[in-house]
Design a protein around this motif. Structure first.
Motif, PDB file in Angstrom:
ATOM      1  N   ASN A 198       0.932  -1.170   0.020  1.00 40.44           N
ATOM      2  CA  ASN A 198       0.025  -0.135  -0.119  1.00 40.44           C
ATOM      3  C   ASN A 198       0.709   1.190  -0.200  1.00 40.44           C
ATOM      4  O   ASN A 198       0.711   2.306  -0.937  1.00 40.44           O
ATOM      5  CB  ASN A 198      -0.771  -0.120   1.182  1.00 40.44           C
ATOM      6  CG  ASN A 198      -1.444   1.294   1.286  1.00 40.44           C
ATOM      7  OD1 ASN A 198      -1.359   2.072   2.144  1.00 40.44           O
ATOM      8  ND2 ASN A 198      -2.837   1.457   0.630  1.00 40.44           N
ATOM      9  N   LYS A 199       1.870   1.133   0.746  1.00 39.65           N
ATOM     10  CA  LYS A 199       2.812   2.394   0.824  1.00 39.65           C
ATOM     11  C   LYS A 199       3.471   2.647  -0.309  1.00 39.65           C
ATOM     12  O   LYS A 199       3.571   3.782  -0.766  1.00 39.65           O
ATOM     13  CB  LYS A 199       3.865   2.229   2.005  1.00 39.65           C
ATOM     14  CG  LYS A 199       4.440   3.431   2.491  1.00 39.65           C
ATOM     15  CD  LYS A 199       3.420   4.260   3.407  1.00 39.65           C
ATOM     16  CE  LYS A 199       3.924   5.359   4.165  1.00 39.65           C
ATOM     17  NZ  LYS A 199       2.855   6.312   4.739  1.00 39.65           N
ATOM     18  N   GLU A 200       4.086   1.694  -0.947  1.00 39.85           N
ATOM     19  CA  GLU A 200       4.928   1.715  -2.100  1.00 39.85           C
ATOM     20  C   GLU A 200       4.238   1.898  -3.365  1.00 39.85           C
ATOM     21  O   GLU A 200       4.519   2.553  -4.508  1.00 39.85           O
ATOM     22  CB  GLU A 200       5.958   0.539  -2.333  1.00 39.85           C
ATOM     23  CG  GLU A 200       7.133   0.829  -0.938  1.00 39.85           C
ATOM     24  CD  GLU A 200       7.690  -0.495  -1.286  1.00 39.85           C
ATOM     25  OE1 GLU A 200       7.839  -1.163  -2.125  1.00 39.85           O
ATOM     26  OE2 GLU A 200       8.775  -0.191  -0.198  1.00 39.85           O
ATOM     27  N   HIS A 201       2.953   1.185  -3.468  1.00 42.54           N
ATOM     28  CA  HIS A 201       2.306   1.072  -4.782  1.00 42.54           C
ATOM     29  C   HIS A 201       0.743   1.546  -4.881  1.00 42.54           C
ATOM     30  O   HIS A 201       0.041   1.546  -5.689  1.00 42.54           O
ATOM     31  CB  HIS A 201       2.099  -0.410  -5.339  1.00 42.54           C
ATOM     32  CG  HIS A 201       3.663  -0.972  -5.450  1.00 42.54           C
ATOM     33  ND1 HIS A 201       4.669  -0.811  -6.210  1.00 42.54           N
ATOM     34  CD2 HIS A 201       4.233  -1.851  -4.834  1.00 42.54           C
ATOM     35  CE1 HIS A 201       5.822  -1.076  -6.548  1.00 42.54           C
ATOM     36  NE2 HIS A 201       5.495  -1.946  -5.207  1.00 42.54           N
ATOM     37  N   GLY A 202       0.287   1.715  -3.393  1.00 38.49           N
ATOM     38  CA  GLY A 202      -1.074   2.159  -3.549  1.00 38.49           C
ATOM     39  C   GLY A 202      -2.070   1.190  -3.336  1.00 38.49           C
ATOM     40  O   GLY A 202      -3.225   1.351  -3.688  1.00 38.49           O
ATOM     41  N   TYR A 203      -1.791  -0.046  -3.577  1.00 38.98           N
ATOM     42  CA  TYR A 203      -2.574  -1.183  -3.563  1.00 38.98           C
ATOM     43  C   TYR A 203      -3.609  -1.158  -2.410  1.00 38.98           C
ATOM     44  O   TYR A 203      -3.202  -0.809  -1.258  1.00 38.98           O
ATOM     45  CB  TYR A 203      -1.856  -2.449  -3.668  1.00 38.98           C
ATOM     46  CG  TYR A 203      -0.938  -2.752  -4.890  1.00 38.98           C
ATOM     47  CD1 TYR A 203      -1.131  -2.148  -5.786  1.00 38.98           C
ATOM     48  CD2 TYR A 203       0.099  -3.545  -4.678  1.00 38.98           C
ATOM     49  CE1 TYR A 203      -0.402  -2.533  -7.137  1.00 38.98           C
ATOM     50  CE2 TYR A 203       0.877  -3.843  -5.743  1.00 38.98           C
ATOM     51  CZ  TYR A 203       0.753  -3.231  -6.895  1.00 38.98           C
ATOM     52  OH  TYR A 203       1.679  -3.158  -7.982  1.00 38.98           O
ATOM     53  N   LEU A 204      -4.972  -1.599  -2.600  1.00 40.67           N
ATOM     54  CA  LEU A 204      -5.785  -1.806  -1.592  1.00 40.67           C
ATOM     55  C   LEU A 204      -6.330  -3.262  -1.666  1.00 40.67           C
ATOM     56  O   LEU A 204      -5.945  -3.974  -2.496  1.00 40.67           O
ATOM     57  CB  LEU A 204      -7.168  -0.842  -1.905  1.00 40.67           C
ATOM     58  CG  LEU A 204      -7.085   0.688  -1.809  1.00 40.67           C
ATOM     59  CD1 LEU A 204      -8.180   1.598  -2.411  1.00 40.67           C
ATOM     60  CD2 LEU A 204      -6.533   0.949  -0.204  1.00 40.67           C
ATOM     61  N   CYS A 205      -6.914  -3.833  -0.424  1.00 43.59           N
ATOM     62  CA  CYS A 205      -7.088  -5.049  -0.361  1.00 43.59           C
ATOM     63  C   CYS A 205      -7.946  -5.830  -1.442  1.00 43.59           C
ATOM     64  O   CYS A 205      -7.611  -6.939  -2.067  1.00 43.59           O
ATOM     65  CB  CYS A 205      -7.568  -5.422   0.755  1.00 43.59           C
ATOM     66  SG  CYS A 205      -6.512  -5.248   2.265  1.00 43.59           S
ATOM     67  N   PRO A 206      -9.108  -5.256  -1.745  1.00 42.05           N
ATOM     68  CA  PRO A 206     -10.014  -5.783  -2.812  1.00 42.05           C
ATOM     69  C   PRO A 206      -9.333  -6.298  -4.125  1.00 42.05           C
ATOM     70  O   PRO A 206      -9.681  -7.409  -4.584  1.00 42.05           O
ATOM     71  CB  PRO A 206     -11.006  -4.669  -3.001  1.00 42.05           C
ATOM     72  CG  PRO A 206     -11.199  -3.920  -1.980  1.00 42.05           C
ATOM     73  CD  PRO A 206      -9.587  -3.981  -1.536  1.00 42.05           C
ATOM     74  N   ASP A 207      -8.355  -5.635  -4.764  1.00 38.97           N
ATOM     75  CA  ASP A 207      -7.505  -5.915  -5.784  1.00 38.97           C
ATOM     76  C   ASP A 207      -6.229  -5.871  -5.808  1.00 38.97           C
ATOM     77  O   ASP A 207      -5.640  -5.490  -6.903  1.00 38.97           O
ATOM     78  CB  ASP A 207      -8.180  -5.101  -7.111  1.00 38.97           C
ATOM     79  CG  ASP A 207      -7.905  -3.741  -6.828  1.00 38.97           C
ATOM     80  OD1 ASP A 207      -7.597  -3.489  -5.585  1.00 38.97           O
ATOM     81  OD2 ASP A 207      -8.335  -2.801  -7.609  1.00 38.97           O
ATOM     82  N   CYS A 208      -5.913  -6.421  -4.678  1.00 41.57           N
ATOM     83  CA  CYS A 208      -4.129  -6.297  -4.507  1.00 41.57           C
ATOM     84  C   CYS A 208      -3.680  -7.629  -5.284  1.00 41.57           C
ATOM     85  O   CYS A 208      -3.694  -8.600  -5.014  1.00 41.57           O
ATOM     86  CB  CYS A 208      -3.941  -6.316  -2.973  1.00 41.57           C
ATOM     87  SG  CYS A 208      -2.124  -6.451  -2.731  1.00 41.57           S
ATOM     88  N   PRO A 209      -2.606  -7.056  -6.216  1.00 45.00           N
ATOM     89  CA  PRO A 209      -2.089  -8.309  -6.849  1.00 45.00           C
ATOM     90  C   PRO A 209      -1.144  -8.951  -6.033  1.00 45.00           C
ATOM     91  O   PRO A 209      -0.608 -10.092  -6.781  1.00 45.00           O
ATOM     92  CB  PRO A 209      -1.468  -7.495  -8.264  1.00 45.00           C
ATOM     93  CG  PRO A 209      -1.122  -6.117  -7.435  1.00 45.00           C
ATOM     94  CD  PRO A 209      -2.235  -5.735  -6.433  1.00 45.00           C
TER      95      PRO A 209
END
Length: 368
Positions: free
Chosen positions: A25-36
């Motif tokens: 999340n910190k480095e790529h902005g990923y969120l849980c629902p669609d986190c690769p």
């Protein structure tokens, strides 16, 4: 206030922190629902091995089997020496203190392993919430270390009766594997060479024969292992004559001795270093001569041919993984696990000829 019931949170992901944003999340902005990179954790395993440093190092082969037996596991290691463990190879490394103990006792693990008989380590295993426990716990009636199940009996008994310890023919790594219910298959140590640090070793001799590291000390607990300056001088001279390049190794306690040996023989000595740099210095050697001490464990972990000078310990305890040799005095030692020689005098290590050590070096690290 956000309603958590409407927000997807993959709290079972190995990246999830709970108190701060995870790295994805910190480095790529990923969120849980669609986190690769979402990766659910399998078994959660607690390994308690507090010290000493050498014993912590030689416990690391367990990591390989735990990864195999519990795919996707999340390993937490509690120790007194976090810096010696391979960073990036263990999900959570905790220094043993009150805060860590309090934190761990509030959690649940699928597997908890304690390999120490110190009462604080045993008490922690006793209080841990874990589906399966291995190793040593605390007997509540009298507060002594005690096997948590029958798998720990062998290793426990060899530690409390000298006669059984002398008869034991299993190396330490095999013993701790069996204590956990595994057969030992020659799993190597998991260790960091610190080669990526870019340390400058331009002062190391190059172009001569194989570099043989000589670790001249052994700590202050088991001083019966010490070899005299005279013996080291003999070995250094013989190594130089045979075409090897001796390199003196040690810490602050060995500094004065190593400077004397350097002055008398011209052998290389670069001084003392912080632990990561010392490990990387050993990595530059072609072979290492050492007593039973931290440098021995580092040498084995680095997969170096190790010439181990042993007198007071059961030689079956040490597995050199087919690299190197164990050499012992010509005179039988009668001071099993003793810090001082009960016969007085210089002790049996003076009956270990330098020629015997040289022969082991020749067999393990031939001069091309």
């Amino acid at each position: 206030m956000p309603d958590l019931s409407n927000i997807t949170v993959h709290s079972d992901c190995r990246h999830f922190r709970g108190d701060v944003p995870c790295r994805p999340n910190k480095e790529h902005g990923y969120l849980c629902p669609d986190c690769p990179v979402y990766e659910p954790v399998g078994a959660r395993i607690l390994l308690i091995k507090l010290g000493a440093i050498g014993d912590v190092i030689r416990t690391t082969p367990l990591l390989r089997r735990l990864r195999q037996e519990y795919p996707g596991c999340y390993i937490t290691w509690l120790t007194l020496t976090p810096a010696i463990l391979p960073q990036g190879q263990i999900e959570e490394i905790l220094r043993f203190d009150f805060a860590s103990a309090l934190h761990l006792m509030a959690r649940r693990f699928d597997v908890a392993i304690n390999l120490d008989k110190e009462k604080e380590a045993c008490a922690l295993l006793l209080k841990m919430d874990a589906g399966r426990k291995f190793g040593y716990t605390l007997r509540e009636t009298d507060g002594v270390a005690w096997p948590v199940n029958e798998l720990a009996n062998h290793k426990y008994l060899t530690g409390v009766f000298d006669q059984l310890s002398l008869e034991n023919q299993k190396p330490y790594v095999q013993e701790i594997f069996e204590l956990c219910g595994f057969d030992f298959r020659g799993e190597e140590y998991v260790f960091d060479t610190h080669q990526d640090k870019g340390y400058d070793w331009s002062h190391l001799p190059t172009g001569a024969g194989p570099r043989i590291g000589l670790n001249t000390g052994c700590g202050d607990r088991w001083t019966t292992r010490l070899w005299s300056d005279e013996k080291w001088l003999e070995l250094i001279t013989q190594l130089q004559t045979a075409g090897y390049t001796p390199v003196l190794l040690g810490g602050e306690a060995e500094d004065a001795r190593n400077r004397r040996l350097q002055a008398a023989t011209g052998a290389a000595y670069l001084g003392t270093f912080p632990l990561p740099q010392f490990i990387n210095l050993l990595h530059q050697m072609h072979g290492i001569v050492t007593q039973v001490t931290m440098a021995m464990h580092i040498s084995i972990a680095l997969q170096k041919p190790t010439i181990l000078m042993n007198n007071i310990f059961n030689p079956h305890e040490f597995d050199l993984y087919g690299r190197g040799q164990i050499v012992q005095p010509d005179k039988q030692c009668v001071c099993f696990y003793r810090g001082t020689c009960k016969l007085g005098g210089a002790g049996c290590m003076e009956d270990l000829p330098a020629e015997k050590v040289l022969a082991a070096v020749r067999a393990s690290v031939p001069v091309s």
